[in-house]
Design an enzyme around this catalytic site. Structure first.
Site, PDB file in Angstrom:
ATOM      1  N   ASP A  87       9.114   1.166  -6.680  1.00 58.37           N
ATOM      2  CA  ASP A  87      10.518   0.917  -6.354  1.00 58.37           C
ATOM      3  C   ASP A  87      10.974  -0.493  -6.695  1.00 58.37           C
ATOM      4  OD1 ASP A  87      11.436   3.433  -5.080  1.00 58.37           O
ATOM      5  OD2 ASP A  87       9.789   3.009  -3.711  1.00 58.37           O
ATOM      6  N   GLU A 121      17.065  16.149   1.145  1.00 56.31           N
ATOM      7  CA  GLU A 121      15.894  16.621   1.887  1.00 56.31           C
ATOM      8  C   GLU A 121      16.038  16.356   3.390  1.00 56.31           C
ATOM      9  OE1 GLU A 121      12.205  17.158  -0.988  1.00 56.31           O
ATOM     10  OE2 GLU A 121      12.277  15.147  -0.117  1.00 56.31           O
ATOM     11  N   LYS A 178       1.332  -4.865   5.050  1.00 57.04           N
ATOM     12  CA  LYS A 178       1.843  -5.256   6.366  1.00 57.04           C
ATOM     13  C   LYS A 178       1.162  -4.489   7.496  1.00 57.04           C
ATOM     14  CE  LYS A 178       6.295  -5.778   8.756  1.00 57.04           C
ATOM     15  NZ  LYS A 178       7.764  -5.598   8.619  1.00 57.04           N
ATOM     16  N   VAL A 189       3.696 -10.448   3.316  1.00 57.88           N
ATOM     17  CA  VAL A 189       3.931 -11.313   2.158  1.00 57.88           C
ATOM     18  C   VAL A 189       5.232 -12.082   2.369  1.00 57.88           C
ATOM     19  CG1 VAL A 189       4.326 -11.394  -0.334  1.00 57.88           C
ATOM     20  CG2 VAL A 189       2.729  -9.705   0.629  1.00 57.88           C
ATOM     21  N   ALA A 205       0.831  -1.208   0.000  1.00 56.32           N
ATOM     22  CA  ALA A 205       0.000   0.000   0.000  1.00 56.32           C
ATOM     23  C   ALA A 205       0.861   1.250   0.000  1.00 56.32           C
ATOM     24  CB  ALA A 205      -0.948  -0.011   1.205  1.00 56.32           C
TER      25      ALA A 205
END
Length: 404
Positions: free
Chosen positions: A300, A172, A40, A83, A13
């Site tokens: 990613d 950042e 998770k 998972v 998610a």
């Protein structure tokens, strides 16, 4: 009809997983497909805000969004589980507490720290890769200040913070640290001169690919607030309280070491038999895993090639959100027929926050922005995602409206 409904399972998610699920809800009626989202945690978090949480400039609850607040459990099976493995041939996913079947699978399991084999990096360096790990960095830095103030003869290096990497996350994070450190100094009555923030980057530039004028602005802004840069310098080893760098094996002692120098796909991808290239899967232009027309890999976990440059797009939140549109369309096309779309990135610009009211970047065909104007645009970009995800109510609840 119910028996023949395709099972569409989304793993993860993050930006790609959440937006793909939202788009699938729009593409299919409940009678046409069974949608499942596995994650998770019961929350989604703004990965692009984790550097603020790690520095302590934003509250943990600001970064988190409950999945059920934006994804209706009446429309999507929400499974909170871990998972373990994907069985491509069986078309099943093994979870810690269950095993589920799929007809179409979307993998958006996010990233893990890539250590590039640097000795001690896994054991001794923090990483900004989840809410909990970012919160650990924040708490550790503040604990160093508290301990420094209360020890009779503290080691000066306790208040040295080494950041490995000068990519987007690293820069950042440095910006947020530059804002946070003066606050901690005042809170614990520590002279600002006792604190060092050192960035170590193997390349000879920060933010490769950015406009040189923007890089000069960012470097000057951070250096003016006490950040030291060691560019063209490789980290060779990480110890419990030090890093070994450069050709001369210089030791830099530090109380906090944070690695932002690289990420790779969740290890489950490789363990499930997908072929990896530099830690990620080279997906085809329709975002499918090679040889598996029923498996889409996003964010990613994937390399998506830019046909013009012949190089992969950098895996940013902006790209992940756009991938969701293509993925949802292609799954619907696979079910009902039609022409699959190929992914082409629509670059709306990139803005890097430098902490406080400062930022820099490019928007709309390369227009450069600096300072408050850039920070305001950064907030607009973040708020746009919140709007796409949860509408105006989520923007009002979680959005950023001030440039500081």
């Amino acid at each position: 009809m119910a028996e023949s409904k395709p099972k569409i399972v989304v793993l993860g998610a993050g930006y790609a997983g959440m937006m793909t699920t939202k788009r699938l809800m729009q593409q299919f009626t409940p009678e046409e497909a069974e949608l499942t989202l596995v994650n998770k945690h019961n929350y989604h978090y703004q990965t692009t805000w984790l550097h603020e949480l790690a520095a302590g400039t934003i509250d943990v609850n600001r970064t988190r969004i409950m999945i059920s607040d934006v994804i209706s459990p009446k429309r999507v099976n929400l499974i909170q589980d871990t998972v373990l493995k994907i069985n491509k041939e069986e078309k099943t996913v093994e979870l810690e507490h269950d095993k589920i079947e799929y007809d179409y699978l979307v993998i958006g399991l996010g990233f893990e720290k890539a250590t590039f084999g640097i000795k001690g990096m896994e054991e001794h360096a923090f990483s900004i890769q989840s809410v909990d790990k970012s919160r650990m960095i924040r708490d550790h830095i503040e604990y160093q200040f508290a301990q420094y103030r209360n020890l009779p003869n503290p080691d000066p290096s306790m208040l040295t913070i080494v950041v490995g990497g000068a990519g987007f996350t690293g820069i950042e994070f440095l910006g947020e640290l530059a804002e946070r450190i003066p606050v901690l100094c005042k809170k614990y009555d520590v002279p600002r001169s006792d604190v060092r923030i050192i960035d170590i980057e193997a390349m000879d530039t920060i933010l490769p690919g950015f406009d040189p004028e923007l890089l000069t602005y960012a470097t000057d802004s951070l250096e003016a607030r006490g950040v030291e840069f060691k560019l063209g310098t490789m980290i060779k080893e990480v110890k419990a309280n030090a890093v070994i760098v450069g050709e001369d094996n210089q030791e830099i002692k530090a109380g906090t070491i944070v690695w932002t120098g690289g990420v790779q796909a969740n290890r489950i991808i490789g363990e499930s038999g997908f072929e990896l290239t530099k830690g990620k899967v080279n997906v085809d232009p329709t975002l499918r895993a090679p040889g598996h027309d029923d498996v889409y890999i996003l964010g990613d976990c994937a390399w998506v090639m830019n046909k013009e440059t012949g190089r992969p797009y950098p895996p940013t939140a902006q790209i992940a959100i756009q991938e969701a549109d293509i993925c949802a369309h292609n799954i619907k096309t696979s079910v009902f027929g039609g022409t699959l779309k190929e992914f082409s990135f629509d670059n709306k610009g990139t803005v890097a926050s430098l902490g406080g009211s400062d930022a820099m970047g490019t928007v709309f065909d390369g227009n450069k922005l600096y300072g408050v104007a850039a920070k305001t645009m950064k907030n607009v970009i973040d708020n746009r995602y919140l709007f796409l995800l949860g509408g105006p109510r989520l923007v009002l609840r979680k959005g950023k409206f001030r440039p500081f």
